[in-house]
Motif scaffolding. Structure first.
Motif, mmCIF file in Angstrom:
data_model
loop_
_atom_site.group_PDB
_atom_site.id
_atom_site.type_symbol
_atom_site.label_atom_id
_atom_site.label_comp_id
_atom_site.label_asym_id
_atom_site.label_seq_id
_atom_site.Cartn_x
_atom_site.Cartn_y
_atom_site.Cartn_z
ATOM 1 N N VAL A 136 -54.297 -71.151 28.745
ATOM 2 C CA VAL A 136 -55.292 -71.777 29.608
ATOM 3 C C VAL A 136 -54.586 -72.214 30.881
ATOM 4 N N GLU A 137 -55.096 -71.776 32.024
ATOM 5 C CA GLU A 137 -54.489 -72.122 33.304
ATOM 6 C C GLU A 137 -55.571 -72.534 34.296
ATOM 7 N N THR A 138 -55.201 -73.405 35.218
ATOM 8 C CA THR A 138 -56.149 -73.808 36.250
ATOM 9 C C THR A 138 -56.304 -72.696 37.278
ATOM 10 N N HIS A 139 -57.340 -72.826 38.086
ATOM 11 C CA HIS A 139 -57.543 -71.856 39.157
ATOM 12 C C HIS A 139 -56.327 -71.812 40.081
ATOM 13 N N LYS A 140 -55.768 -72.972 40.373
ATOM 14 C CA LYS A 140 -54.583 -73.041 41.225
ATOM 15 C C LYS A 140 -53.400 -72.349 40.560
ATOM 16 N N ASP A 141 -53.249 -72.529 39.254
ATOM 17 C CA ASP A 141 -52.167 -71.870 38.515
ATOM 18 C C ASP A 141 -52.302 -70.349 38.599
ATOM 19 N N LEU A 142 -53.535 -69.851 38.493
ATOM 20 C CA LEU A 142 -53.756 -68.408 38.523
ATOM 21 C C LEU A 142 -53.408 -67.826 39.889
ATOM 22 N N LEU A 143 -53.734 -68.552 40.952
ATOM 23 C CA LEU A 143 -53.388 -68.081 42.290
ATOM 24 C C LEU A 143 -51.877 -68.085 42.493
ATOM 25 N N ALA A 144 -51.215 -69.107 41.955
ATOM 26 C CA ALA A 144 -49.753 -69.160 42.041
ATOM 27 C C ALA A 144 -49.136 -68.000 41.269
#
Length: 332
Positions: free
Chosen positions: A222-230
């Motif tokens: 599970v990752e945040t939207h910000k994590d996915l962009l990073a």
């Protein structure tokens, strides 16, 4: 004698992202596959995913019930992958995600089809209050179960894999923009590999899980939207500042795309969706309505994303990981 399985599977929307992966899984299992699409003349590539004559595109518009009935006739299994992400002209959420889904379910029931699998979207129930798309997907589920109570409903999270819509789009933005806009960066997602979803669809079609239920499909992390962009920036080797973009301003940027005759980069409705967590619910885990019910161990993004996001790196194929760096054997 036919060298393929005598069983025939009709797949509505089978020429899209999920459909091309599903067709390969069905073909390997020996099924005959009927790809039901509005423009079969544009789905010729689908025939290459199986043996000669094993996969056949046919014309069907789910807004035309007669064409749906013709596409279902003689099928043992029906799978509906059609899902409208944005509206345009006669293609509305109500017409496609609700009425079209109901038409397919009615036709399957009337034809005595042995199994019906309907692809929905994770969080359709949670996001229905803020998103017209989510509300239509939820209504579509209800319409399907009303017409065909033994249907299996699958709700996948954000899907990744070759040809996906999210990670490829974010890779393109990382290449084109000086910054990466982050909308609702704290929202959580549980991306699932399209190959795992395809395997789950086939397992459901073969009666390997309880019917008349809604299953939630998520990946191992599970990752945040910000994590996915990073993550996209890491995979593409791009250094871009992650800049928070308030949803109100993002909607203003999205507004001009609604009047252009092209697929929008993002819609106001999709911006609302980004603000809602998209993860497998505790209830689904408790009731064993996850990938575990299908005996599938979810595939990691670490295994798959490096196989195609290299296209958005500075030097393209010259930045592509060497064979030893990525385990292709785990790709489905």
């Amino acid at each position: 004698m036919d060298r393929f399985s005598p069983k025939l599977v009709t797949v509505f929307g089978g020429s899209g992202f999920v459909g091309t992966h599903l067709a390969q899984v069905l073909a390997r299992a020996g099924y005959r596959v009927r790809i039901a699409v509005r423009r079969p003349d544009l789905a010729g590539d689908a025939k290459m995913l199986g043996g000669v004559g094993q996969i056949v595109p046919v014309q069907a518009n789910i807004r035309n019930e007669a064409s749906v009935q013709r596409a279902v006739a003689g099928a043992d299994v029906v799978i509906n992958l059609v899902g409208l992400g944005y509206e345009g002209g006669k293609q509305t959420f109500a017409a496609v995600n609700v009425d079209g889904a109901a038409a397919i379910a009615r036709a399957a029931k009337a034809a005595g089809v042995a199994a019906l699998v309907h692809l929905s979207a994770l969080g359709a129930d949670v996001a229905a209050e803020v998103s017209e798309y989510a509300a239509s997907k939820l209504a579509g589920e209800q319409a399907v179960l009303e017409a065909y109570p033994q249907a299996v409903i699958l709700r996948p999270s954000l899907m990744f894999g070759h040809g996906d819509g999210f990670f490829n789009k974010m890779g393109f933005l990382a290449r084109m923009l000086p910054v990466m806009p982050v909308i609702s960066g704290a929202s959580r997602f549980q991306p699932v590999h399209v190959g795992d979803v395809a395997e789950a669809i086939v397992a459901a079609a073969e009666g390997k899980v309880k019917t008349g239920r809604v299953y939630e499909l998520g990946g191992p992390t599970v990752e945040t939207h910000k994590d996915l962009l990073a993550r996209v920036l890491r995979e593409t080797g791009r250094k871009r500042p992650l800049v928070a973009l308030p949803s109100g301003i993002a909607k203003l940027f999205a507004l001009p795309f609604t009047i252009l005759p092209v697929a929008p980069l993002v819609t106001a409705d999709q911006i609302e969706l980004l603000g809602v967590d998209n993860v497998v619910s505790d209830a689904a885990i408790k009731d064993k309505r996850t990938l575990a019910a299908f005996g599938i161990v979810p595939t990691s993004m670490d295994t798959i994303l490096p196989q195609y996001l290299w296209r958005f790196s500075k030097h393209g194929q010259f930045d592509r990981p060497k064979t030893g760096d990525v385990s292709l054997a785990n790709s489905r």
